[in-house]
Design an enzyme around this catalytic site. Structure first.
Site, PDB file in Angstrom:
ATOM      1  CE  LYS A  37       3.777  28.605  -6.752  1.00 43.58           C
ATOM      2  NZ  LYS A  37       3.002  29.537  -7.588  1.00 43.58           N
TER       3      LYS A  37
ATOM      4  CD  GLN B 194       2.570  33.356  -7.991  1.00 39.42           C
ATOM      5  OE1 GLN B 194       3.282  32.367  -8.018  1.00 39.42           O
ATOM      6  NE2 GLN B 194       1.334  33.337  -7.538  1.00 39.42           N
TER       7      GLN B 194
ATOM      8  CG  ASP C 115       0.688  27.396 -12.747  1.00 40.30           C
ATOM      9  OD1 ASP C 115       0.676  26.659 -11.745  1.00 40.30           O
ATOM     10  OD2 ASP C 115       0.869  28.626 -12.673  1.00 40.30           O
TER      11      ASP C 115
END
Length: 295
Positions: A54, A98, A121
């Site tokens: 990412k 994460q 997200d």
């Protein structure tokens, strides 16, 4: 005749160029650069790999990008304070924590602490609620990638019978809600199947578009698929190692069998996963534009 192979890699490359062009336009016109922070707790190898990917993409696109690594034993209070710091940082438009997190940290509490306007997200309940009522700010990245694959390769969802196998908060529930909304790339009739479904094959054989996020390798076989269906395989399962020491991957669909029956199918790897982190970048870009009144 074998199915058309839906290349997520090709679609991801097109989306990447679109985002890069928009980042350059905003920078040149307004002096603004999208900012993304990824927070990694501990050294889980898969998580390190995901975050590194990412960050690499964000930097290639011209983002202001920060990877904030925290030790495995970081306290929940310290992690929440870190998130609040980035909530208040104007140059950071998107925050990603994460998952999974260590067991001593409440993941729900952490995800809820992220400012919904920076939740790239798309997991905050405010953003999930907005998705359900058709006013989404950010779509969860994997479902967003699935929808973009369908739209960009010309698969119409209008009035289609869509069957989703899996009801997770990350994939199954959001993609079902996205596809039943009114509008382009949606307006489908959606059935969601799960471990409590009595006759899975009865439902999957009705699908014009079958989306499989079951979390089990080769859960869907050719006899469970309608002739000419479009099959989107979300699964990524490690089923062994190659002689070179690399992981062997398989999807949730029996690819070799199903590709002889479907009209189009995503491979694993090279399918949905290729598009997912591009959608994260698209969300971060949108967050930047929203926070600066550019959209």
């Amino acid at each position: 005749m074998s199915a058309r192979i839906i290349s997520g890699t090709e679609v991801a490359a097109r989306i990447r160029e679109e985002i890069k062009g928009e980042v350059e336009r905003i920078r040149d016109a307004h002096g603004i650069v999208p900012g993304l922070v990824t927070i990694l707790v501990g050294k889980n190898p898969a998580s390190v790999s995901y975050v590194t990917g990412k960050q690499k993409t964000a930097k290639e696109l011209g983002f202001h990008s920060i990877q904030d690594d925290q030790p495995e034993d970081v306290t929940e209070e310290a992690l929440l304070a870190l998130i609040e710091k980035y909530n208040r940082t104007p140059s950071i438009h998107g925050i990603l924590v994460q998952l999974p997190l260590p067991k001593h940290i409440n993941e729900t509490k952490v995800l809820y602490a992220i400012d919904p306007g920076k939740d790239v997200d798309g997991f905050h309940p405010v953003n999930i609620g907005r998705l359900v009522i058709g006013e989404a700010l950010f779509f969860p990245c994997t479902p967003y990638g699935i929808q973009q694959l369908l739209v960009r390769i010309g698969i119409s969802t209008q009035g289609a019978e869509v069957v989703v196998v899996g009801r997770s908060n990350i994939v199954g529930k959001p993609i079902a809600n996205m596809l039943l909304q009114k509008g382009d790339g949606a307006n489908a009739t959606v059935t969601v199947c799960h471990t409590g479904t009595r006759d899975l094959a009865f439902h999957t054989r009705r699908a014009d578009i079958l989306i499989v996020a079951a979390g089990r390798p080769k859960a869907i076989t050719a006899d469970m698929v309608k002739e000419g269906a479009v099959v989107i395989d979300v699964g990524v399962n490690r089923i062994g190692m190659t002689a070179e020491g690399k992981a062997k991957l398989a999807g949730d669909v029996d690819f070799e069998g199903v590709k002889e029956k479907a009209s189009a199918i995503t491979p694993v790897p090279g399918g949905v996963g290729s598009v997912t982190n591009r959608m994260l970048m698209k969300n971060a870009l949108r967050a930047c534009k929203l926070q600066h009144g550019l959209e």
